[in-house]
Design a protein around this motif. Sequence first.
Motif, PDB file in Angstrom:
ATOM      1  N   PRO A   1      38.641  65.278 -52.475  1.00  0.00           N
ATOM      2  CA  PRO A   1      39.737  65.103 -51.316  1.00  0.00           C
ATOM      3  C   PRO A   1      40.629  63.771 -52.273  1.00  0.00           C
ATOM      4  O   PRO A   1      40.265  62.891 -52.888  1.00  0.00           O
ATOM      5  CB  PRO A   1      39.126  64.190 -50.134  1.00  0.00           C
TER       6      PRO A   1
ATOM      7  N   PHE B   1      34.428  66.663 -49.409  1.00  0.00           N
ATOM      8  CA  PHE B   1      35.451  67.093 -48.279  1.00  0.00           C
ATOM      9  C   PHE B   1      34.638  66.713 -46.994  1.00  0.00           C
ATOM     10  O   PHE B   1      35.436  66.316 -45.826  1.00  0.00           O
ATOM     11  CB  PHE B   1      35.733  68.491 -48.309  1.00  0.00           C
TER      12      PHE B   1
ATOM     13  N   THR C   1      30.826  70.764 -51.764  1.00  0.00           N
ATOM     14  CA  THR C   1      31.615  70.402 -50.582  1.00  0.00           C
ATOM     15  C   THR C   1      31.358  69.148 -49.809  1.00  0.00           C
ATOM     16  O   THR C   1      32.107  68.687 -49.083  1.00  0.00           O
ATOM     17  CB  THR C   1      31.492  71.388 -49.488  1.00  0.00           C
TER      18      THR C   1
END
Length: 244
Positions: free
Chosen positions: A224, A80, A77
Motif C-alpha cells: 500500500p 494490504f 497480502t
Amino acid sequence: MHVLVLGGTTEARALAESLHARGERVTTSLAGRVAAPRLPRGQVRIGGFGGAEGLAAWLREHQVDVLIDVTHPFAGTISFNAAHAANRAHVPLLALRRPGWIPVAGDDWHPVDSLAQAAERLPSLGRRVFLTTGRMGLACFAHLDDLWFLVRSVDPPEQPHPARMRVLLDRGPFTLDGERALLADHAVDVLVTKDSGAAATSPKLTAARDAGIPVVVVRRPPVPEDVPTVAGVEEALAWVTALG
C-alpha cells in the motif's frame, strides 16, 4: 497503549523488545510459517486473522491503539490487509520497511518479478544453483531436472521440489567467509535470492560478486502506498512516542 506488531522479522523483534522495555503493552503476531520462531518479549499470537475483516475485528476486540506492520517484504497480502483493517477499526497504522538492496560495481544482477520468472532465467545462467528464497515456492523449480540446487531454509522443504537438491537448514545472520566457503565447496555458479534487504543475509551478495557469479534477484511485491512508512526501529519508536 496497546501496540500490535505484525512481525516475523529481526526489526519486529527489536521493536517489540524496545516497546516492552518502555512499559507499553505489546502483542506480536506471527504467521506461523516457521516451526520454531524466535519470540520477542511481550505477548505473542501465532496464526492468521482470517483476512482484513478478521484483523479489524481483532483490533477492536483487543482494544489495540496502534498497529505496526513489520512483516517480511515478501509476506504477501498482509500489508494490504493491515491497511484495510486499520482503516475499518480507526487505528493508526505505521509500516516499517527495510530498504532494499542496491547493486554496486561488479555485481551481475538479473532482476525478475517472481520465482517463476527466476526459474525461467536459470538455465541460461548456470547449472549449480544456490537457492536462498526459503522453502516456500520450490515448486517453481521442480521441473528443472538438469540443474542442481543447494537450498537453504529454516525448516525442511516439502514436495514438490527439485529432484537434484541438497538442503541446508540454517538461519542468519551469515558471515562473508561462510558464504564464500559455501559457494566454493558446492561449485555454485548462480545465486537466486529475494530482495529482502536484510543485512543479516547480504554477505551472499558480496560473496557472489567476488566470485563473479550471476545473481537472480526477485523484486519485491507491491505494498500500500498511502501508509506512513519508516525504514528503522528508532524511527518507529519516535512515531509511537509522537502519538502520545
